[in-house]
Design an enzyme around this catalytic site. Structure first.
Site, PDB file in Angstrom:
ATOM      1  N   HIS A 119      -6.130 -28.279 -48.106  1.00  4.79           N
ATOM      2  CA  HIS A 119      -5.073 -27.943 -47.224  1.00  4.79           C
ATOM      3  C   HIS A 119      -4.740 -26.575 -47.040  1.00  4.79           C
ATOM      4  O   HIS A 119      -4.855 -25.563 -47.708  1.00  4.79           O
ATOM      5  CB  HIS A 119      -3.544 -28.510 -47.800  1.00  4.79           C
ATOM      6  CG  HIS A 119      -3.417 -27.818 -49.360  1.00  4.79           C
ATOM      7  ND1 HIS A 119      -2.480 -26.404 -49.277  1.00  4.79           N
ATOM      8  CD2 HIS A 119      -3.494 -28.031 -50.467  1.00  4.79           C
ATOM      9  CE1 HIS A 119      -2.173 -26.361 -50.495  1.00  4.79           C
ATOM     10  NE2 HIS A 119      -3.233 -26.938 -51.294  1.00  4.79           N
ATOM     11  N   ASP A 121      -1.566 -25.310 -45.755  1.00  7.88           N
ATOM     12  CA  ASP A 121      -0.111 -24.863 -45.882  1.00  7.88           C
ATOM     13  C   ASP A 121      -0.145 -23.909 -47.368  1.00  7.88           C
ATOM     14  O   ASP A 121      -0.915 -24.218 -48.350  1.00  7.88           O
ATOM     15  CB  ASP A 121       0.591 -25.596 -45.726  1.00  7.88           C
ATOM     16  CG  ASP A 121       0.551 -26.949 -46.921  1.00  7.88           C
ATOM     17  OD1 ASP A 121      -0.570 -27.347 -47.276  1.00  7.88           O
ATOM     18  OD2 ASP A 121       1.535 -27.436 -47.493  1.00  7.88           O
ATOM     19  N   GLU A 188       0.792 -30.190 -47.814  1.00  4.11           N
ATOM     20  CA  GLU A 188       0.317 -30.680 -49.148  1.00  4.11           C
ATOM     21  C   GLU A 188       1.460 -29.993 -50.258  1.00  4.11           C
ATOM     22  O   GLU A 188       1.774 -30.693 -51.024  1.00  4.11           O
ATOM     23  CB  GLU A 188      -1.017 -30.231 -49.603  1.00  4.11           C
ATOM     24  CG  GLU A 188      -1.387 -30.598 -51.099  1.00  4.11           C
ATOM     25  CD  GLU A 188      -0.949 -30.023 -52.207  1.00  4.11           C
ATOM     26  OE1 GLU A 188      -1.145 -30.528 -53.481  1.00  4.11           O
ATOM     27  OE2 GLU A 188      -0.531 -28.787 -52.040  1.00  4.11           O
ATOM     28  N   GLU A 189       1.905 -28.864 -49.920  1.00  2.63           N
ATOM     29  CA  GLU A 189       2.911 -28.106 -50.892  1.00  2.63           C
ATOM     30  C   GLU A 189       4.157 -28.809 -50.921  1.00  2.63           C
ATOM     31  O   GLU A 189       4.900 -28.542 -51.792  1.00  2.63           O
ATOM     32  CB  GLU A 189       3.080 -26.807 -50.285  1.00  2.63           C
ATOM     33  CG  GLU A 189       1.634 -25.952 -50.616  1.00  2.63           C
ATOM     34  CD  GLU A 189       1.296 -25.897 -52.075  1.00  2.63           C
ATOM     35  OE1 GLU A 189       1.738 -26.280 -52.975  1.00  2.63           O
ATOM     36  OE2 GLU A 189       0.187 -25.433 -52.428  1.00  2.63           O
TER      37      GLU A 189
END
Length: 486
Positions: A119, A121, A188-189
């Protein structure tokens, strides 16, 4: 008396001999040597591209603002311009707003596919902490040894290494036998509710079955285990679940000048104390034991003696591991009070006091069993338990599968004499979503980290070494090469 003493000495010697023999047999299993994988990686190019990627402020928690949207758009456009051959051959689909799914068709389409994920982000920089950074958090500064900035470890490094590895393979004309997917997600975060979920839905609708997936998780751990010199590649086979509850204590309101013997705050404090003094059971069995058992076989004799004879020293081992928050978290479902609220004014007694408690669920526990444990531990009718939500732990993937083995071999061929151990991810990743369409899902980043590096995860002075980026690129190159074979 002499006979008794003789019997005691003989028994002691027999027991000691038994323990020593068990320890001598408690050694790493023999495994076939893996040839070193050699690929020429342009260190300056990889470092420069990660530096540029870090400069895009792709903070998913702030995606509601237009400037952040512009940063995600700019990153996607930069990625296409930087890796045109990857985009031309793997033709990414844009899903869930800003996530990308690259498809590399295999020459044998009947083979189950595999997916590599990362990811791009990042989490926000803690407000006010900017001055604590050696270099500005979004500068992507490259010094003689490291690339600095938010996302260097989590997880833009994997994104860039994947792109670089794929570019190298395309340049040599490589063609996979099984179809390989590359998933680059943007949220994802904040739970992957758009990006990863959309990618899984798309693959599911296409009838795609994945033999295995690889996403972030643990790293090659250097210096985390006493007596172990070589890095430990923790290839995690599962991840914890999560649930949160509110403990709500009720009391009589009024003025603070005339408090009753027990207030709502006092009742709540007692409930929290009861809960923390009754941790959920932890054990070295199952997923927790797999990693420790593997690592312990490489320890010096005195430490191996303890682990080889857990029937005698199990309590001591468990108590020692429980003292360290990192190892304790792998043994059990953890209990973490995180938020408190009560009165609205300093001289007013609270009618209601609330504590939010977060639990990270070990695969052996469930939301129902943990809820029952909370009621038992608190044991106070004046305290309500309100479930705020949660998700179960992931399925446990096989550490004996071909997918696990190809990941392990790629790590060995890149780093040489390392320890391979199955482990448990104590936080959440996108992998839990991939398991809906995958037979096995694994969690591992192919970079070496030390205890000193851990402060950078979601913290200050996040950085990664240039050597790590070179090795990670080589790892993914080898993994795709070998993992795509039938």
């Amino acid at each position: 008396m002499k006979k008794i003493l003789t019997w005691v000495v003989a028994t002691t010697l027999l027991l000691a001999s038994f323990m020593v023999l068990r320890t001598l047999a408690f050694t790493p299993p023999t495994s076939a040597k893996v040839a070193e994988h050699s690929v020429t990686v342009d260190a300056q190019r990889v470092a420069k591209n990660l530096s540029k990627a870090i400069q895009f402020r792709t903070v998913s928690a702030q995606l509601k603002t237009k400037p952040e949207h512009d940063q995600f758009e700019a990153f996607i456009n930069w990625l296409a311009a930087t890796y045109p051959e990857v985009h031309a051959h793997l033709q990414p689909q844009r899903l869930g707003q800003y996530s990308l799914l690259f498809t590399w068709p295999g020459t044998q389409p009947t083979l189950p596919s595999a997916l590599l994920s990362s990811h791009y982000d990042v989490v926000p920089v803690i407000p006010g902490s900017e001055k604590l950074w050696t270099h500005p958090p979004y500068s992507g500064v490259i010094d003689q040894t490291h690339i600095w900035g938010r996302g260097a470890l989590d997880d833009k490094s994997a994104v860039i290494a994947l792109m670089e590895a794929t570019s190298l393979l395309l340049h040599e004309g490589f063609q996979p036998e099984r179809t390989m997917y590359l998933s680059l997600t943007h949220d994802e975060e904040i739970g992957g509710v758009q990006g990863t979920a959309s990618i899984v839905k798309q693959l599911k609708n296409n009838g795609t079955h994945l033999a295995w997936t690889l996403d972030e998780g643990a790293f090659l751990l250097q210096g985390f285990f006493p007596g172990i010199e070589q890095p430990v590649a923790s290839i995690n086979v599962a991840e914890k679940g999560s649930m949160s509850v509110n403990l709500i204590a009720h009391g009589q309101g009024g003025h603070s000048s005339m408090p009753p013997r027990e207030t709502a705050v006092g009742v709540l404090a007692a409930a929290l104390l009861n809960l923390q003094e009754a941790p959920l059971p932890g054990t070295l069995e199952g997923e927790s034991g797999g990693m420790i058992d593997t690592i312990a076989r490489h320890m010096p004799f005195s430490q191996r003696l303890l682990f080889a004879n857990r029937w005698l020293f199990g309590g001591l081992i468990d108590a020692t591991l429980a003292k360290n928050p990192a190892t304790d978290a792998t043994l059990r479902t953890t209990t973490a009070p995180t938020m408190l609220s009560a009165s609205v004014k300093q001289n007013v007694l609270a009618i209601e006091a609330v504590a939010t408690v977060n639990f990270r669920l070990h695969p052996r526990d469930s939301i129902e069993s943990v809820t029952e444990h909370i009621h038992t531990a608190v044991d106070d009718a004046r305290v309500d338990v309100e479930l705020l939500g949660g998700r179960a732990a992931s399925r446990v993937s096989s550490s004996k599968s071909a997918g696990f083995q190809v990941i392990a071999n790629a790590a060995k061929s890149t780093y040489g004499q390392i320890i391979i151990a199955p482990g448990l991810t104590i936080a959440g990743t996108d992998s839990r979503r991939y398991e809906a369409i995958a037979e096995n899902s694994y969690r591992f980043n192919p970079m070496v980290v030390t205890p000193k590096d851990t402060a950078g995860f979601h913290g200050t002075n996040e950085r990664i070494s240039i050597d790590n980026m070179v090795k990670a690129t080589s790892f993914y190159n080898q993994l795709i090469r070998e993992g795509s074979r039938g």
